[in-house]
Write an enzyme that holds these catalytic residues in place. Structure first.
Site, PDB file in Angstrom:
ATOM      1  N   GLY A  63       0.785  -1.235   0.000  1.00 47.33           N
ATOM      2  CA  GLY A  63       0.000   0.000   0.000  1.00 47.33           C
ATOM      3  C   GLY A  63       0.815   1.283   0.000  1.00 47.33           C
ATOM      4  N   HIS A  78       1.276   1.059 -13.417  1.00 53.41           N
ATOM      5  CA  HIS A  78       2.053  -0.125 -13.813  1.00 53.41           C
ATOM      6  C   HIS A  78       3.535   0.234 -13.791  1.00 53.41           C
ATOM      7  CE1 HIS A  78       2.921  -3.946 -15.689  1.00 53.41           C
ATOM      8  NE2 HIS A  78       3.760  -3.299 -16.485  1.00 53.41           N
ATOM      9  N   ASP A 103      -3.499  -4.004 -18.995  1.00 48.60           N
ATOM     10  CA  ASP A 103      -2.558  -2.883 -19.199  1.00 48.60           C
ATOM     11  C   ASP A 103      -2.669  -2.262 -20.588  1.00 48.60           C
ATOM     12  OD1 ASP A 103      -1.545  -3.488 -16.631  1.00 48.60           O
ATOM     13  OD2 ASP A 103       0.003  -4.800 -17.443  1.00 48.60           O
TER      14      ASP A 103
HETATM   15  C1  GRF Z   1       4.048  -1.339  -7.293  1.00 46.36           C
HETATM   16  O1  GRF Z   1       5.181  -1.464  -8.121  1.00 46.36           O
HETATM   17  C2  GRF Z   1       2.827  -1.384  -8.159  1.00 46.36           C
HETATM   18  O2  GRF Z   1       2.984  -0.766  -9.390  1.00 46.36           O
HETATM   19  C3  GRF Z   1       2.692  -2.854  -8.293  1.00 46.36           C
HETATM   20  O3  GRF Z   1       2.838  -3.321  -6.986  1.00 46.36           O
HETATM   21  C4  GRF Z   1       3.916  -2.587  -6.418  1.00 46.36           C
HETATM   22  C5  GRF Z   1       3.721  -2.331  -4.933  1.00 46.36           C
HETATM   23  O4  GRF Z   1       2.723  -1.401  -4.707  1.00 46.36           O
HETATM   24  N1  GRF Z   1       1.745  -3.347  -9.185  1.00 46.36           N
HETATM   25  P1  GRF Z   1       2.242  -0.903  -3.282  1.00 46.36           P
HETATM   26  O5  GRF Z   1       3.435  -0.654  -2.389  1.00 46.36           O
HETATM   27  O6  GRF Z   1       1.337  -1.948  -2.690  1.00 46.36           O
HETATM   28  O7  GRF Z   1       1.529   0.383  -3.582  1.00 46.36           O
END
Ligand code: GRF
Length: 213
Positions: free
Chosen positions: A14, A111, A152
């Protein structure tokens, strides 16, 4: 300006959710995160949301084995919380076609590569960055795009590049790309909530201070 109600979709730590939260607080984005929806009951993002006093919901395969059930659950949450926009922030599950149709051009995703490279089915998490290194690409980056029925494939809102270093591992590259994600996603949320994005075919026109770019 009317405050837009957001649902942020998460699956993991998150950090992108937190970046959006911080930007809303500090940068005066006309938005409120009304709900965090997680595809996993174990996501750290759920604790982080709860600490901020934001409502959370888990829509996972354990509780809703069928995709139709998961779509129904999500659609009724979006309705109950009166959601204007959905922000996919590290969300690793599929958004069903009924949700996409209902929220056409109102769902955005981050992404961790420069789409259309290193994206699509199977390109998630560390795999994206490992694929960049294996290919020998010199540049990677992050992309925020609208979500359509493909993986995507929706119209691109913002992109920013990151140089691949000679000694990069998937982990070091991921960390630098993640910093860029934290910059791009809040920026895209701001543009979205201020009504500055216009989708024309595959292109997203950004209307900044009356100037189209
Ligand atoms: C990020 O690189 C996001 O783009 C991917 O998961 C990763 C972690 O995201 N799909 P987060 O820390 O949970 O926001």
């Amino acid at each position: 300006m009317q405050v837009k109600r957001l649902a942020v979709f998460v699956s993991g730590t998150g950090s992108n959710f937190l970046a959006v939260c911080d930007a809303i607080e500090k940068e005066n984005i006309p938005a409120k995160i009304a709900l965090v929806i997680s595809s996993s009951a174990k996501a750290l993002a759920l604790n982080r949301a709860a600490q901020k006093g934001i409502s959370t919901a888990v829509v996972d395969r354990a509780t809703y084995p069928e995709q139709e059930q998961r779509q129904d659950a999500i659609l009724s949450l979006l309705k109950d919380y009166n959601i204007d926009y959905c922000i996919l922030a590290g969300y690793l599950a599929i958004v069903g076609p009924r949700i996409i149709q209902e929220y056409r051009n109102r769902i955005i995703n981050i992404h961790p590569s420069l789409i259309p490279s290193f994206c699509g089915q199977g390109y998630y998490g560390k795999r994206v960055h490992q694929a960049v290194l294996d290919y020998g690409a010199k540049i990677s980056g992050a992309t925020v795009h609208f979500v359509d029925e493909g993986t995507d494939t929706g119209p691109i809102i913002l992109q920013k590049s990151v140089k691949v270093q000679q000694d990069d591992t998937a982990e070091t590259l991921a960390a630098r790309v993640l910093k860029v994600e934290h910059e791009l996603l809040p920026k895209a949320v701001d543009l979205l909530c201020r009504g500055k994005l216009q989708v024309v075919g595959r292109r997203v026109i950004i209307n900044q201070e009356g100037v189209l770019s």
